[in-house]
Design a protein around this motif. Sequence first.
Motif, PDB file in Angstrom:
ATOM      1  N   PHE A 108       0.991  -1.174  -0.297  1.00  0.00           N
ATOM      2  CA  PHE A 108      -0.182   0.193   0.424  1.00  0.00           C
ATOM      3  C   PHE A 108       1.233   1.932  -0.252  1.00  0.00           C
ATOM      4  O   PHE A 108       1.537   1.136   0.613  1.00  0.00           O
ATOM      5  CB  PHE A 108      -1.161  -0.512   1.497  1.00  0.00           C
ATOM      6  CG  PHE A 108      -1.898  -1.054   1.399  1.00  0.00           C
ATOM      7  CD1 PHE A 108      -3.395  -0.722   0.761  1.00  0.00           C
ATOM      8  CD2 PHE A 108      -1.452  -2.327   2.218  1.00  0.00           C
ATOM      9  CE1 PHE A 108      -4.200  -2.176   0.536  1.00  0.00           C
ATOM     10  CE2 PHE A 108      -2.723  -3.152   1.905  1.00  0.00           C
ATOM     11  CZ  PHE A 108      -3.609  -2.644   1.257  1.00  0.00           C
ATOM     12  N   VAL A 109       0.410   2.186  -0.806  1.00  0.00           N
ATOM     13  CA  VAL A 109       1.066   3.545  -1.076  1.00  0.00           C
ATOM     14  C   VAL A 109       0.600   4.485   0.232  1.00  0.00           C
ATOM     15  O   VAL A 109      -1.098   4.700  -0.165  1.00  0.00           O
ATOM     16  CB  VAL A 109       0.964   3.751  -2.617  1.00  0.00           C
ATOM     17  CG1 VAL A 109       1.695   5.101  -2.478  1.00  0.00           C
ATOM     18  CG2 VAL A 109       1.642   3.226  -3.636  1.00  0.00           C
ATOM     19  N   PRO A 110       1.220   5.467   1.185  1.00  0.00           N
ATOM     20  CA  PRO A 110       0.600   6.213   1.557  1.00  0.00           C
ATOM     21  C   PRO A 110       0.120   7.251   0.928  1.00  0.00           C
ATOM     22  O   PRO A 110       0.133   8.173  -0.099  1.00  0.00           O
ATOM     23  CB  PRO A 110       1.039   6.793   2.722  1.00  0.00           C
ATOM     24  CG  PRO A 110       2.604   6.257   2.231  1.00  0.00           C
ATOM     25  CD  PRO A 110       2.294   5.359   1.023  1.00  0.00           C
ATOM     26  N   GLU A 111      -1.535   8.452   1.807  1.00  0.00           N
ATOM     27  CA  GLU A 111      -1.763   9.694   0.351  1.00  0.00           C
ATOM     28  C   GLU A 111      -0.598  10.205   0.657  1.00  0.00           C
ATOM     29  O   GLU A 111      -1.327  11.095  -0.524  1.00  0.00           O
ATOM     30  CB  GLU A 111      -3.574   9.504   1.358  1.00  0.00           C
ATOM     31  CG  GLU A 111      -3.336   9.921   2.212  1.00  0.00           C
ATOM     32  CD  GLU A 111      -4.941  10.593   2.816  1.00  0.00           C
ATOM     33  OE1 GLU A 111      -5.660  10.857   1.847  1.00  0.00           O
ATOM     34  OE2 GLU A 111      -4.914  10.377   4.419  1.00  0.00           O
ATOM     35  N   ASN A 112      -0.179  10.989   1.789  1.00  0.00           N
ATOM     36  CA  ASN A 112       0.718  11.994   1.081  1.00  0.00           C
ATOM     37  C   ASN A 112       2.418  11.101   0.790  1.00  0.00           C
ATOM     38  O   ASN A 112       2.917  12.005   0.454  1.00  0.00           O
ATOM     39  CB  ASN A 112       1.028  12.063   3.003  1.00  0.00           C
ATOM     40  CG  ASN A 112       1.738  11.175   3.566  1.00  0.00           C
ATOM     41  OD1 ASN A 112       2.184  10.108   3.518  1.00  0.00           O
ATOM     42  ND2 ASN A 112       2.325  12.128   5.070  1.00  0.00           N
ATOM     43  N   ILE A 113       1.704  10.602  -0.423  1.00  0.00           N
ATOM     44  CA  ILE A 113       4.116  10.030  -1.186  1.00  0.00           C
ATOM     45  C   ILE A 113       3.801  11.050  -2.010  1.00  0.00           C
ATOM     46  O   ILE A 113       5.346  11.280  -1.368  1.00  0.00           O
ATOM     47  CB  ILE A 113       3.061   8.444  -1.928  1.00  0.00           C
ATOM     48  CG1 ILE A 113       4.664   8.521  -2.043  1.00  0.00           C
ATOM     49  CG2 ILE A 113       1.725   9.259  -2.799  1.00  0.00           C
ATOM     50  CD1 ILE A 113       5.073   7.722  -1.385  1.00  0.00           C
ATOM     51  N   ASN A 114       3.221  11.871  -2.362  1.00  0.00           N
ATOM     52  CA  ASN A 114       3.946  13.108  -3.412  1.00  0.00           C
ATOM     53  C   ASN A 114       3.613  14.548  -1.544  1.00  0.00           C
ATOM     54  O   ASN A 114       2.573  15.035  -1.587  1.00  0.00           O
ATOM     55  CB  ASN A 114       3.060  13.059  -4.467  1.00  0.00           C
ATOM     56  CG  ASN A 114       3.818  14.175  -5.254  1.00  0.00           C
ATOM     57  OD1 ASN A 114       3.735  15.287  -4.702  1.00  0.00           O
ATOM     58  ND2 ASN A 114       3.783  13.969  -6.011  1.00  0.00           N
ATOM     59  N   ALA A 115       4.154  15.012  -1.550  1.00  0.00           N
ATOM     60  CA  ALA A 115       4.391  15.490  -0.386  1.00  0.00           C
ATOM     61  C   ALA A 115       3.348  16.821  -0.837  1.00  0.00           C
ATOM     62  O   ALA A 115       3.105  17.969  -0.316  1.00  0.00           O
ATOM     63  CB  ALA A 115       5.132  16.041   0.725  1.00  0.00           C
ATOM     64  N   SER A 116       3.470  17.752  -2.724  1.00  0.00           N
ATOM     65  CA  SER A 116       3.513  18.745  -2.781  1.00  0.00           C
ATOM     66  C   SER A 116       1.733  18.817  -3.406  1.00  0.00           C
ATOM     67  O   SER A 116       1.665  19.792  -3.811  1.00  0.00           O
ATOM     68  CB  SER A 116       4.814  19.270  -4.315  1.00  0.00           C
ATOM     69  OG  SER A 116       3.963  17.757  -5.503  1.00  0.00           O
ATOM     70  N   THR A 117       0.975  17.831  -3.721  1.00  0.00           N
ATOM     71  CA  THR A 117      -0.247  17.797  -3.716  1.00  0.00           C
ATOM     72  C   THR A 117      -0.966  17.479  -2.845  1.00  0.00           C
ATOM     73  O   THR A 117      -2.107  17.289  -2.711  1.00  0.00           O
ATOM     74  CB  THR A 117      -0.261  17.010  -5.224  1.00  0.00           C
ATOM     75  OG1 THR A 117       0.100  14.832  -4.643  1.00  0.00           O
ATOM     76  CG2 THR A 117       0.625  17.237  -6.265  1.00  0.00           C
ATOM     77  N   TYR A 118      -0.328  16.922  -1.600  1.00  0.00           N
ATOM     78  CA  TYR A 118      -1.209  16.105  -0.487  1.00  0.00           C
ATOM     79  C   TYR A 118      -1.640  17.536   0.778  1.00  0.00           C
ATOM     80  O   TYR A 118      -0.190  17.770   1.634  1.00  0.00           O
ATOM     81  CB  TYR A 118      -1.088  15.345   0.253  1.00  0.00           C
ATOM     82  CG  TYR A 118      -2.377  14.551   0.628  1.00  0.00           C
ATOM     83  CD1 TYR A 118      -3.227  14.031   0.723  1.00  0.00           C
ATOM     84  CD2 TYR A 118      -2.110  14.755   2.284  1.00  0.00           C
ATOM     85  CE1 TYR A 118      -3.911  13.409   0.987  1.00  0.00           C
ATOM     86  CE2 TYR A 118      -2.542  14.303   3.569  1.00  0.00           C
ATOM     87  CZ  TYR A 118      -3.468  13.511   3.006  1.00  0.00           C
ATOM     88  OH  TYR A 118      -5.152  13.302   3.838  1.00  0.00           O
TER      89      TYR A 118
END
Length: 253
Positions: free
Chosen positions: A122-132
Amino acid sequence: SLVNTDRSIFYGNDASDMFADARRIDKSNGSMWLTDSLRLRPWLTYNPIIKIQGEYGAAKSYNAGATTIVPISKAEQNPDIQGNVSNGYYLTVTPSAPASNPEAIFYLPEVRSTTYAVYVCFVPENINASTYTDKVRPNIVQVTMGYNDLKGKPQEQVLKVGKTSLFQSDITKVDTVYVGDFTFPLCYFGTGISNVTQASYAPYIRINSRATGKPNVSPYDRNLRIDYIMLVPKDLDNYIKEHPGYKYQHEID
């Protein structure tokens, strides 16, 4: 390491163990070893790891609003998240309504009639800090294996670890979660049955979100972000646990 004639590479103990108790015989153009046992581990030959990438897997979501393939580079990844997304992509499955729970089915290619340790990454929802920007929540899921019994009748079995059939992801990392063992009674290797056009015959894994509570207060994320599914032959799974640092022959990242 050793390289054989079909260019497979054997590392460490996998290489040295092939020569255990063998007698070396030197000849004019090289050496040969005489042995009464071919010491090739099954996961190096007929029973390898099976890995299905989320973005490439034959996935079909039944009660979800959409599936999206999301790219993520190392430069884009949130530095606070441990691990890496395999192959640089993952699959997002979103619910059809704010309070509904999505599910995804992945058809499993070339499974053998053996016992596998089953893992879902599973990938966490804040994997991309610039869009979350919102609060980070884990997934909680139930996992079901679909298969045919020895009479060809479709069956399903919910996976468990002990008495637990609900599995929660870790929001601090790209999390590979062990969801239980499963034994396939039939071998599908070489049959070509592995895709959605043959769904009534193909074995599959179903991942269901089991988030509870109203969408704005639920402690769980209803969106599924799946990096990959991995079926590890149980013999190999046990061997890796007993031999930390063991390097598997085949690339699985």
